[in-house]
Design a protein around this motif. Structure first.
Motif, PDB file in Angstrom:
ATOM      1  N   VAL A  61       0.832  -1.203   0.000  1.00 16.47           N
ATOM      2  CA  VAL A  61       0.000   0.000   0.000  1.00 16.47           C
ATOM      3  C   VAL A  61       0.864   1.251   0.000  1.00 16.47           C
ATOM      4  CG1 VAL A  61      -1.905  -1.186   1.153  1.00 16.47           C
ATOM      5  CG2 VAL A  61      -0.254   0.077   2.525  1.00 16.47           C
ATOM      6  N   THR A  62       0.251   2.363  -0.383  1.00 17.13           N
ATOM      7  CA  THR A  62       0.958   3.638  -0.375  1.00 17.13           C
ATOM      8  C   THR A  62       1.454   3.961   1.032  1.00 17.13           C
ATOM      9  OG1 THR A  62      -0.475   4.409  -2.157  1.00 17.13           O
ATOM     10  CG2 THR A  62       0.750   6.087  -0.935  1.00 17.13           C
TER      11      THR A  62
ATOM     12  N   SER B 121      -6.336   8.870  -1.634  1.00 22.96           N
ATOM     13  CA  SER B 121      -5.372   8.117  -2.441  1.00 22.96           C
ATOM     14  C   SER B 121      -4.761   6.970  -1.625  1.00 22.96           C
ATOM     15  CB  SER B 121      -4.272   9.066  -2.938  1.00 22.96           C
ATOM     16  OG  SER B 121      -3.259   8.353  -3.590  1.00 22.96           O
TER      17      SER B 121
ATOM     18  N   SER C 185      -5.478   2.754  -2.089  1.00 23.54           N
ATOM     19  CA  SER C 185      -4.475   1.683  -2.219  1.00 23.54           C
ATOM     20  C   SER C 185      -4.748   0.584  -1.194  1.00 23.54           C
ATOM     21  CB  SER C 185      -3.049   2.232  -2.071  1.00 23.54           C
ATOM     22  OG  SER C 185      -2.720   2.535  -0.733  1.00 23.54           O
TER      23      SER C 185
ATOM     24  N   GLU D  66      -7.642  -1.638  -2.543  1.00 24.93           N
ATOM     25  CA  GLU D  66      -7.171  -2.622  -3.536  1.00 24.93           C
ATOM     26  C   GLU D  66      -6.569  -3.833  -2.847  1.00 24.93           C
ATOM     27  OE1 GLU D  66      -4.558  -1.044  -6.544  1.00 24.93           O
ATOM     28  OE2 GLU D  66      -5.748   0.805  -6.680  1.00 24.93           O
TER      29      GLU D  66
END
Length: 174
Positions: free
Chosen positions: A64-65, A84, A88, A91
């Protein structure tokens, strides 16, 4: 008589000194942390060659981010940068539908304990609601507020306060 009392006191002090706890020669390893630093980059020791296991906390940290979103002062709204980061996470969570998470809400040191616990709760729930709106089952998500009790930055300046106003996603298992 005074001499006898002095001798008794000196003997007692020497006896207590002999009972003092001595520092061990080998210190135990540091405890594994939680929250923002939990499992970061940790490989599964049972995996072949120490590889990161898919669906693990280490896999989450790698994929992940970020596991942390930040908030403005006294705010709990999800801004574009937080969206944002959470996207992530969505997902990754959709790839592993059996993984459960906890979202930890935090605040900076300013304000009362009660206010900061409430604010941390609103921040954690804002992140939970965002993930749920993107298709992550709310049954997989628990929230907890730590308020100002678990800062990641210990300074009393704007930079430290900004880092402590956060919500952290933690993998708790399947």
């Amino acid at each position: 008589m005074t001499r006898t009392i002095t001798l008794i006191a000196a003997t007692a002090l020497l006896s207590l000194g002999a009972c003092a706890k001595k520092r061990p020669e080998v210190l135990p390893p540091a405890p594994v942390g939680s929250g923002a630093d939990a499992g970061a980059g940790v490989a599964d020791p049972n995996a072949a060659g120490g590889a990161v296991v898919p669906g693990s906390d280490a896999d989450f940290q790698r994929s992940v981010t970020s596991n942390t979103i930040l908030f403005a002062l006294d705010q709990y709204d999800i801004d574009a940068q937080a969206r944002s980061i959470l996207d992530s996470q969505v997902e990754w969570l959709n790839r592993y539908p059996n993984v459960r998470i906890t979202i930890e809400g935090h605040a900076d040191e300013r304000g009362t304990r009660e206010y900061n616990l409430g604010l941390g709760d609103r921040r954690a729930n804002a992140a939970k609601n965002y993930l749920a709106a993107r298709g992550v089952s709310p049954a997989r998500i628990s929230v907890i507020s730590y308020g100002k009790e678990r800062p990641v930055a210990l300074g009393s300046d704007e930079g430290s306060w900004a880092r402590n106003r956060r919500a952290v996603t933690v993998i708790i298992g399947q």
